[in-house]
Design an enzyme around this catalytic site. Structure first.
Site, PDB file in Angstrom:
ATOM      1  N   CYS A  41       0.678  -1.149  -0.095  1.00 48.39           N
ATOM      2  CA  CYS A  41       0.110   0.015  -0.159  1.00 48.39           C
ATOM      3  C   CYS A  41       0.867   1.215   0.112  1.00 48.39           C
ATOM      4  CB  CYS A  41      -0.888   0.071   1.210  1.00 48.39           C
ATOM      5  SG  CYS A  41      -1.766   1.450   1.756  1.00 48.39           S
ATOM      6  N   CYS A  44       0.025   3.870   2.829  1.00 46.02           N
ATOM      7  CA  CYS A  44       0.628   3.185   3.978  1.00 46.02           C
ATOM      8  C   CYS A  44       2.035   3.458   4.343  1.00 46.02           C
ATOM      9  CB  CYS A  44       0.278   1.606   4.254  1.00 46.02           C
ATOM     10  SG  CYS A  44      -1.472   1.217   4.027  1.00 46.02           S
TER      11      CYS A  44
END
Length: 116
Positions: A41, A44
């Protein structure tokens, strides 16, 4: 990607939490910011250094925990995590606030500050 203890500070450290350790690490009391993330991600990865800065600044008052949703789907499902990163603030074991997506440090600090 993240070892059990990510980084130590004088008072706290960012901890990696599993489905099995979630209850003891997060629901034990105090204020805990849980980051639901995955290694693939992009946002993230962007929020990880922001969390480290928060840990340096207010780690003595706030525990920060990270849950890899790929490895720990039970915890993610239990709290309705549909998008990552999702950050949930727990106060005395109960979820009290939720942030979805990347947010700058000041915005996260403001959200967490309401519950400390």
């Amino acid at each position: 990607m993240y070892p059990k203890r990510l980084r130590r500070t004088s008072n706290m450290a960012i901890v990696s939490v599993s489905d099995q350790s979630f209850k003891s690490e997060v629901e034990g009391g105090g204020t805990v910011l849980v980051d639901f993330w995955a290694p693939w991600c992009g946002p993230c990865k962007m929020i990880a250094p922001v969390l480290e800065e928060l840990d340096q600044e207010i780690g003595s008052q706030l525990k920060i925990a990270k849950v890899n949703v790929d490895d720990n789907p039970e915890s993610a499902a239990r709290f309705g995590v549909m998008s990552i990163p999702t950050l949930i603030v727990f106060k005395d074991g109960q979820p009290v606030d939720k942030v979805v997506g990347f947010k700058p440090k000041d915005a996260l600090k403001s959200v967490v500050g309401r519950h400390m």
